[in-house]
Design a protein around this motif. Structure first.
Motif, PDB file in Angstrom:
ATOM      1  N   PRO A 130      -9.697  -1.249   1.894  1.00 45.55           N
ATOM      2  CA  PRO A 130      -8.421  -1.967   1.842  1.00 45.55           C
ATOM      3  C   PRO A 130      -8.139  -2.755   3.116  1.00 45.55           C
ATOM      4  O   PRO A 130      -7.557  -3.852   3.059  1.00 45.55           O
ATOM      5  CB  PRO A 130      -7.388  -0.851   1.625  1.00 45.55           C
ATOM      6  N   PHE A 131      -8.551  -2.231   4.269  1.00 51.53           N
ATOM      7  CA  PHE A 131      -8.367  -2.994   5.509  1.00 51.53           C
ATOM      8  C   PHE A 131      -9.231  -4.255   5.505  1.00 51.53           C
ATOM      9  O   PHE A 131      -8.864  -5.273   6.104  1.00 51.53           O
ATOM     10  CB  PHE A 131      -8.712  -2.128   6.719  1.00 51.53           C
ATOM     11  N   LEU A 159     -10.304   1.208  -6.031  1.00 51.35           N
ATOM     12  CA  LEU A 159      -9.435   2.106  -6.789  1.00 51.35           C
ATOM     13  C   LEU A 159     -10.203   2.979  -7.792  1.00 51.35           C
ATOM     14  O   LEU A 159      -9.814   4.122  -8.042  1.00 51.35           O
ATOM     15  CB  LEU A 159      -8.365   1.311  -7.533  1.00 51.35           C
ATOM     16  N   PHE A 160     -11.287   2.456  -8.351  1.00 51.83           N
ATOM     17  CA  PHE A 160     -11.915   3.136  -9.482  1.00 51.83           C
ATOM     18  C   PHE A 160     -13.362   3.571  -9.246  1.00 51.83           C
ATOM     19  O   PHE A 160     -13.934   4.243 -10.099  1.00 51.83           O
ATOM     20  CB  PHE A 160     -11.863   2.246 -10.724  1.00 51.83           C
ATOM     21  N   PHE A 161     -13.976   3.183  -8.145  1.00 52.96           N
ATOM     22  CA  PHE A 161     -15.352   3.596  -7.868  1.00 52.96           C
ATOM     23  C   PHE A 161     -15.389   4.363  -6.556  1.00 52.96           C
ATOM     24  O   PHE A 161     -14.794   3.942  -5.564  1.00 52.96           O
ATOM     25  CB  PHE A 161     -16.305   2.397  -7.788  1.00 52.96           C
ATOM     26  N   LEU A 187     -12.688  -6.425  -5.156  1.00 48.15           N
ATOM     27  CA  LEU A 187     -12.601  -5.460  -4.067  1.00 48.15           C
ATOM     28  C   LEU A 187     -11.510  -4.423  -4.332  1.00 48.15           C
ATOM     29  O   LEU A 187     -11.699  -3.225  -4.085  1.00 48.15           O
ATOM     30  CB  LEU A 187     -12.326  -6.189  -2.750  1.00 48.15           C
ATOM     31  N   THR A 188     -10.367  -4.895  -4.839  1.00 49.37           N
ATOM     32  CA  THR A 188      -9.272  -3.964  -5.141  1.00 49.37           C
ATOM     33  C   THR A 188      -9.668  -2.982  -6.236  1.00 49.37           C
ATOM     34  O   THR A 188      -9.467  -1.764  -6.119  1.00 49.37           O
ATOM     35  CB  THR A 188      -8.026  -4.753  -5.562  1.00 49.37           C
ATOM     36  N   TRP A 199      -1.166   3.298  -0.332  1.00 49.50           N
ATOM     37  CA  TRP A 199      -0.272   4.303  -0.907  1.00 49.50           C
ATOM     38  C   TRP A 199      -1.011   5.176  -1.917  1.00 49.50           C
ATOM     39  O   TRP A 199      -0.797   6.395  -1.969  1.00 49.50           O
ATOM     40  CB  TRP A 199       0.916   3.611  -1.567  1.00 49.50           C
ATOM     41  N   SER A 200      -1.890   4.579  -2.691  1.00 49.24           N
ATOM     42  CA  SER A 200      -2.620   5.350  -3.700  1.00 49.24           C
ATOM     43  C   SER A 200      -3.617   6.309  -3.071  1.00 49.24           C
ATOM     44  O   SER A 200      -4.039   7.265  -3.720  1.00 49.24           O
ATOM     45  CB  SER A 200      -3.355   4.397  -4.651  1.00 49.24           C
ATOM     46  N   LYS A 201      -4.017   6.072  -1.814  1.00 52.81           N
ATOM     47  CA  LYS A 201      -4.994   6.922  -1.145  1.00 52.81           C
ATOM     48  C   LYS A 201      -4.354   7.976  -0.250  1.00 52.81           C
ATOM     49  O   LYS A 201      -5.062   8.681   0.475  1.00 52.81           O
ATOM     50  CB  LYS A 201      -5.954   6.059  -0.319  1.00 52.81           C
TER      51      LYS A 201
END
Length: 517
Positions: free
Chosen positions: A117-118, A193-195, A188-189, A50-52
């Motif tokens: 994410p997958f 999200l941040f890199f 991993l999460t 969702w964030s992507k």
């Protein structure tokens, strides 16, 4: 919208088709503390996706036909795992089918952007027990080193740490596997999200994993140090898991805070309409791709569902009489579990043989149609109570049987100051083999040709304290006197009379046993 609907429908078919594997994995999520992190993966994956969503505005789903090959490949892997009874491989194959389905319906470009994410979905498989011995050793070495630096007198014997206030054993539950796997999911999460750069993502994940291993050794050190300083008044060791998770959570938050300072700014998204890459999407093309993928998914479970009804039924086999050969029968307690604890074993002969005060523990287990339902995989581990004994070393070795050098697997196990040497091997496909992939493949071939029988042979002996320095992979694999004792027993054992005869199908059977695996 269409791709999302078809993906949801396809995932439902996959879950329904492989329900046994999915249910087995979910059972471990809620019953085994090391795998509780799996419950966080679905919501974390959905949140990352969702964030992507803004970063995917320049792309639109496009069917990728090569994804069907991925689905078919993992469907075949699942079939082989189901036949061989390797639950972990079957669960990995189910995740592989899901990955192929996503790649097929979303297209290569979108899947490549969402690969991280997958990739979290692979962690839904309860795995990692193979890391426990290494993590136990790292924890014991690290905690012992910190105790020595702190000035506390210490003697470490393998996984046992002795201090003046008491004795502590780094059990499998203290290996830190749950910390390591949880740190992997969080790292991993966070990295996704941040890199934005792969180098930062990989570096952060590796640093977090190293921190979790070091944190577990520090946790054990602090528990022992506090217990020693207080004279065990606080009984902190009884609540070490609670304190450990609190300590680990603080360190993990600190690692995330440091990582956040080096975060990358999200790239600006150019406005515009989505670009359909490759060929034009059509409803018929998408539906045909989904249909072919689901056919590959359901063929395996439907085919194996038509297996003979007695495929997993244990049969009572009349075992031939065995003797100790040149050794003397012993009345020492058996090293092995009782047959009642092994419903998948169709016949079992246990011997305790002695020479010059040294005992050789022998077990011969017969498995009818072993490749089906996983009777063969891991049977050498079922015979030993792994809750009491810890694997210290493992390496290939050889033993002379019937005048020939045959492959065996040498394993040293320990409990406190006790050490035992175990050798295990299988007769399947007309030859002796070590436990492992070669044995499973030979067993599959035997099953296809109708030779549905295997025999597991395990021999064990206690080691002297002077044998600790001898490594399984050395010139005398698996120990000094214990290794020589086992070699002498197998070289002169009456087992060669079974080669080419009962081992390949000559054991008579009695009535079927109602208890199956």
């Amino acid at each position: 919208m269409l791709s999302g609907f078809l993906i949801v429908f396809g995932l439902q078919v996959v879950v329904f088709s492989f329900w046994g594997d999915v249910a087995a994995a979910a059972h471990q999520w809620v019953t085994v503390s090391s795998y509780g992190y799996c419950l966080l993966i679905p919501p974390l994956t959905l949140y990352i996706l969702w964030s992507k969503r803004a970063g995917l505005r320049d792309l639109a789903p496009d069917v990728w036909p090569w994804g069907l090959g991925v689905v078919a490949l993992f469907a075949v892997v699942w079939g082989l795992a189901a036949v061989a009874g390797i639950a972990e491989a079957g669960q990995f194959a189910v995740v592989g089918v899901v990955q192929g389905l996503l790649a097929t319906l979303l297209g290569r470009r979108i899947y490549r952007r969402l690969w991280l994410p997958f990739s979290l979905l692979w962690l839904l498989v309860p795995t990692g027990e193979f890391l426990v011995p290494a993590l136990q050793s790292a924890t014991a070495v690290g905690a012992g080193g910190l105790l020595g630096l702190s000035g506390i007198p210490i003697y470490r014997d393998g996984l046992t740490i002795l201090v003046p206030s008491g004795s502590y054993v780094v059990a499998p539950g203290c290996s830190g596997l749950s910390f390591l796997l949880s740190a992997l999911v969080v790292a991993l999460t966070f990295a996704d999200l941040f890199f934005a750069r792969w180098a930062k993502q990989i570096l952060f994940v590796l640093a977090t994993l190293a921190m979790s291993v070091a944190a577990n050794a520090l946790r054990v050190f602090l528990i022992i140090a506090v217990a020693h300083a207080t004279g065990n008044v606080a009984d902190i060791a009884e609540d070490h898991l609670l304190y450990g998770w609190a300590f680990f959570s603080l360190l993990l938050l600190g690692a995330l805070a440091v990582g956040y300072r080096f975060r990358d700014d999200p790239p600006s998204q150019p406005p515009g309409m989505p670009e359909i890459l490759g060929t034009r999407i059509t409803l018929s093309r998408t539906l045909w791709s989904l249909a072919l993928a689901l056919v590959a998914v359901v063929v395996g479970p439907l085919a194996l569902g038509r297996a003979p009804p007695d495929a997993g039924t244990a049969r009572a086999v009349v075992m031939p009489p065995l003797s100790c050969g040149g050794f003397t029968p012993s009345a020492r307690p058996s090293l092995w579990r009782t047959p009642a604890a092994l419903p998948g074993v169709d016949g079992l002969t246990v011997l305790e043989c002695e020479r010059d005060g040294r005992v050789v523990h022998v077990v011969l287990a017969v498995l009818e149609r072993p490749v089906r339902w996983g009777k063969l995989a891991g049977v050498e581990r079922w015979l030993i109570d792994r809750d009491l004994w810890t694997r210290l070393e493992i390496a290939p070795a050889t033993a002379r049987i019937d005048g020939r050098d045959e492959p065996v697997l040498a394993e040293r196990i320990g409990q406190g100051g006790s050490r035992r040497l175990l050798w295990s091997l299988f007769w399947t496909g007309g030859a002796w083999r070590r436990p492992g992939l070669d044995t499973l493949l030979a067993d599959v071939a035997s099953d296809l040709t109708g030779r549905r029988r295997a025999v597991a042979l395990l021999v064990g002996a206690d080691e002297d304290a002077t044998e600790d320095a001898v490594k399984p992979g050395g010139a005398n694999p698996g120990g000094g006197d214990a290794s020589a004792l086992l070699r002498d027993f197998l070289a002169g054992s009456p087992l060669r009379a079974l080669l080419g005869g009962p081992l390949d199908g000559g054991f008579p059977q009695t009535s079927d046993n109602a208890e199956g695996r």
